[in-house]
Scaffold this motif. Structure first.
Motif, PDB file in Angstrom:
ATOM      1  N   ILE A  45      78.396  62.029  18.474  1.00  0.00           N
ATOM      2  CA  ILE A  45      78.038  61.282  17.268  1.00  0.00           C
ATOM      3  C   ILE A  45      78.132  62.212  16.064  1.00  0.00           C
ATOM      4  CG2 ILE A  45      76.339  59.734  16.219  1.00  0.00           C
ATOM      5  CD1 ILE A  45      77.447  58.851  18.944  1.00  0.00           C
ATOM      6  N   GLU A  46      78.818  61.773  15.028  1.00  0.00           N
ATOM      7  CA  GLU A  46      79.077  62.625  13.872  1.00  0.00           C
ATOM      8  C   GLU A  46      77.823  62.862  13.031  1.00  0.00           C
ATOM      9  OE1 GLU A  46      82.381  60.778  11.913  1.00  0.00           O
ATOM     10  OE2 GLU A  46      83.706  61.086  13.620  1.00  0.00           O
ATOM     11  N   PRO A  47      77.752  64.004  12.330  1.00  0.00           N
ATOM     12  CA  PRO A  47      76.546  64.389  11.581  1.00  0.00           C
ATOM     13  C   PRO A  47      76.030  63.329  10.605  1.00  0.00           C
ATOM     14  CG  PRO A  47      78.047  66.240  11.697  1.00  0.00           C
ATOM     15  CD  PRO A  47      78.775  65.069  12.288  1.00  0.00           C
ATOM     16  N   LEU A  48      76.922  62.656   9.889  1.00  0.00           N
ATOM     17  CA  LEU A  48      76.460  61.658   8.916  1.00  0.00           C
ATOM     18  C   LEU A  48      75.767  60.495   9.613  1.00  0.00           C
ATOM     19  CD1 LEU A  48      76.209  60.664   6.049  1.00  0.00           C
ATOM     20  CD2 LEU A  48      78.508  59.668   6.231  1.00  0.00           C
ATOM     21  N   ALA A  49      76.327  60.041  10.735  1.00  0.00           N
ATOM     22  CA  ALA A  49      75.701  58.951  11.490  1.00  0.00           C
ATOM     23  C   ALA A  49      74.349  59.397  12.037  1.00  0.00           C
ATOM     24  CB  ALA A  49      76.615  58.500  12.630  1.00  0.00           C
ATOM     25  N   VAL A  50      74.287  60.630  12.542  1.00  0.00           N
ATOM     26  CA  VAL A  50      73.018  61.178  13.044  1.00  0.00           C
ATOM     27  C   VAL A  50      71.996  61.244  11.922  1.00  0.00           C
ATOM     28  CG1 VAL A  50      71.902  63.221  14.011  1.00  0.00           C
ATOM     29  CG2 VAL A  50      74.109  62.482  14.903  1.00  0.00           C
ATOM     30  N   ALA A  51      72.425  61.712  10.748  1.00  0.00           N
ATOM     31  CA  ALA A  51      71.511  61.835   9.607  1.00  0.00           C
ATOM     32  C   ALA A  51      70.979  60.466   9.177  1.00  0.00           C
ATOM     33  CB  ALA A  51      72.220  62.522   8.442  1.00  0.00           C
ATOM     34  N   LYS A  52      71.848  59.460   9.203  1.00  0.00           N
ATOM     35  CA  LYS A  52      71.410  58.107   8.823  1.00  0.00           C
ATOM     36  C   LYS A  52      70.384  57.562   9.815  1.00  0.00           C
ATOM     37  CE  LYS A  52      75.562  56.685   6.273  1.00  0.00           C
ATOM     38  NZ  LYS A  52      76.758  55.797   6.265  1.00  0.00           N
ATOM     39  N   LYS A  67      67.128  59.377   9.306  1.00  0.00           N
ATOM     40  CA  LYS A  67      66.452  58.864   8.103  1.00  0.00           C
ATOM     41  C   LYS A  67      65.690  57.585   8.427  1.00  0.00           C
ATOM     42  CE  LYS A  67      67.098  56.947   3.478  1.00  0.00           C
ATOM     43  NZ  LYS A  67      66.222  55.781   3.753  1.00  0.00           N
ATOM     44  N   ALA A  68      66.336  56.699   9.220  1.00  0.00           N
ATOM     45  CA  ALA A  68      65.686  55.446   9.598  1.00  0.00           C
ATOM     46  C   ALA A  68      64.434  55.718  10.435  1.00  0.00           C
ATOM     47  CB  ALA A  68      66.656  54.568  10.372  1.00  0.00           C
ATOM     48  N   LEU A 102      70.509  64.923   6.008  1.00  0.00           N
ATOM     49  CA  LEU A 102      69.248  64.194   6.165  1.00  0.00           C
ATOM     50  C   LEU A 102      68.345  64.394   4.958  1.00  0.00           C
ATOM     51  CD1 LEU A 102      67.247  62.522   7.793  1.00  0.00           C
ATOM     52  CD2 LEU A 102      66.594  64.607   9.023  1.00  0.00           C
ATOM     53  N   ALA A 103      68.236  65.636   4.491  1.00  0.00           N
ATOM     54  CA  ALA A 103      67.403  65.922   3.310  1.00  0.00           C
ATOM     55  C   ALA A 103      67.920  65.157   2.093  1.00  0.00           C
ATOM     56  CB  ALA A 103      67.387  67.426   3.032  1.00  0.00           C
ATOM     57  N   ALA A 104      69.251  65.091   1.947  1.00  0.00           N
ATOM     58  CA  ALA A 104      69.846  64.378   0.813  1.00  0.00           C
ATOM     59  C   ALA A 104      69.560  62.881   0.901  1.00  0.00           C
ATOM     60  CB  ALA A 104      71.350  64.634   0.767  1.00  0.00           C
ATOM     61  N   LEU A 105      69.697  62.309   2.106  1.00  0.00           N
ATOM     62  CA  LEU A 105      69.450  60.876   2.278  1.00  0.00           C
ATOM     63  C   LEU A 105      67.991  60.513   2.021  1.00  0.00           C
ATOM     64  CD1 LEU A 105      71.593  60.195   5.485  1.00  0.00           C
ATOM     65  CD2 LEU A 105      72.094  59.413   3.170  1.00  0.00           C
ATOM     66  N   LEU A 106      67.082  61.406   2.444  1.00  0.00           N
ATOM     67  CA  LEU A 106      65.649  61.154   2.256  1.00  0.00           C
ATOM     68  C   LEU A 106      65.190  61.483   0.839  1.00  0.00           C
ATOM     69  CD1 LEU A 106      64.275  62.633   5.619  1.00  0.00           C
ATOM     70  CD2 LEU A 106      64.107  60.243   4.904  1.00  0.00           C
ATOM     71  N   VAL A 122      62.613  69.002   4.923  1.00  0.00           N
ATOM     72  CA  VAL A 122      63.462  69.211   6.095  1.00  0.00           C
ATOM     73  C   VAL A 122      63.693  70.709   6.210  1.00  0.00           C
ATOM     74  CG1 VAL A 122      65.702  68.778   7.178  1.00  0.00           C
ATOM     75  CG2 VAL A 122      64.609  66.977   5.815  1.00  0.00           C
ATOM     76  N   VAL A 123      63.357  71.278   7.366  1.00  0.00           N
ATOM     77  CA  VAL A 123      63.522  72.714   7.583  1.00  0.00           C
ATOM     78  C   VAL A 123      64.434  72.920   8.789  1.00  0.00           C
ATOM     79  CG1 VAL A 123      62.365  74.882   8.156  1.00  0.00           C
ATOM     80  CG2 VAL A 123      61.263  73.263   6.594  1.00  0.00           C
ATOM     81  N   SER A 124      65.551  73.615   8.586  1.00  0.00           N
ATOM     82  CA  SER A 124      66.432  73.943   9.714  1.00  0.00           C
ATOM     83  C   SER A 124      66.183  75.397  10.098  1.00  0.00           C
ATOM     84  CB  SER A 124      67.902  73.698   9.367  1.00  0.00           C
ATOM     85  OG  SER A 124      68.370  74.603   8.395  1.00  0.00           O
ATOM     86  N   VAL A 125      66.069  75.640  11.392  1.00  0.00           N
ATOM     87  CA  VAL A 125      65.582  76.938  11.871  1.00  0.00           C
ATOM     88  C   VAL A 125      66.697  77.807  12.426  1.00  0.00           C
ATOM     89  CG1 VAL A 125      63.370  75.846  12.397  1.00  0.00           C
ATOM     90  CG2 VAL A 125      65.033  76.138  14.222  1.00  0.00           C
TER      91      VAL A 125
END
Length: 253
Positions: free
Chosen positions: A96-103, A106-107, A135-139, A177-180
């Motif tokens: 699954i592509e990053p944009l779909a995952v991010a959407k 977000k939901a 994800l941070a941008a969408l939220l 959103v924090v990426s580690v």
């Protein structure tokens, strides 16, 4: 505070990856799968926040095939409280592509209302390093990426980031959103009693349709190939010969 932790099922980092003979992708047949190492670090950090009294609930989320249940059970055995699996593919070869995952995330975040989302900086299978930022941008939330140290105080997340020039310390308002990154912590091993308890923890199963998200791929893989093998090194008799080869053959001096 509720902490949301996305986790991904990937080829175990100890396994040597094999490319299919036709170059159409990576061979996943009879290959050991496990949680993405960066996501494992994110789960561990969420657990440490809960142990420190700064988080009340940890929710692990995975998006992909049904087999990702195993990955979520690992997160639950480590210490997550409950899990959500979004079955977005039937074929294990479908990524699954990053944009779909991010959407989708977000939901889930809109539904769960977490105070913090902890995610790995990237997955070791596709190395996209994009989902957290998207994800941070969408939220519309603050974000801290490549985090190697994290402190939560008074509604602020103080993150030490690993950058090319060294370390950068930033403070962001929560929710965030924090990426580690790798050096944030050393993930714990799940004990046998906790593995047994994880089987009874709630794991909800959803689909992208439940969230109204289209996960149809927008990218196509043209070809996949193994990296070129390294040439054998040469031995030199002394420093003078080394300098000569670096200057005349390698052209780096």
């Amino acid at each position: 505070m509720k902490v949301l932790v996305p986790v991904k099922r990937v080829i175990d980092y100890n396994v040597k990856v094999r490319v299919k003979a036709d170059g159409s992708g990576v061979d996943l047949a009879n290959v050991k799968m496990s949680m993405n190492p960066f996501d494992e670090i994110a789960v561990e950090q969420a657990i440490r926040l809960k142990e420190a009294g700064k988080a009340e609930e940890i929710v692990a989320v995975s998006i992909g095939v049904k087999q990702a249940q195993e990955t979520l059970r690992t997160a639950l055995a480590m210490g997550a409280d409950r899990a959500i699996l979004i079955v977005a593919a039937d074929d294990v070869n479908t990524d699954i592509e990053p944009l779909a995952v991010a959407k989708l995330l977000k939901a889930v975040a809109d539904e769960e209302q977490p105070g913090l989302i902890l995610c790995g900086k990237q997955a070791i299978d596709n190395d996209m390093n994009a989902t957290g930022q998207m994800l941070a941008a969408l939220l519309g939330w603050a974000q801290a990426t490549f985090t190697s140290e994290l402190e939560i105080e008074n509604g602020q997340a103080k993150a030490t980031r690993e950058v090319d020039g060294g370390l950068q310390v930033i403070s962001v308002k929560m929710p965030a959103v924090v990426s580690v990154d790798l050096r944030l912590n050393e993930p714990r091993y799940a004990s046998l009693p906790n593995i047994m308890k994880a089987k009874k923890k709630p794991l909800d199963e959803k689909t992208p349709a439940d969230y109204g998200v289209d996960v149809a791929p927008r990218l196509s893989v043209v070809s996949t190939s193994e990296p070129a093998s390294r040439k054998a090194g040469v031995k030199v008799a002394d420093v003078a010969e080394l300098v000569s080869k670096l200057k005349n053959e390698a052209g780096v001096l």
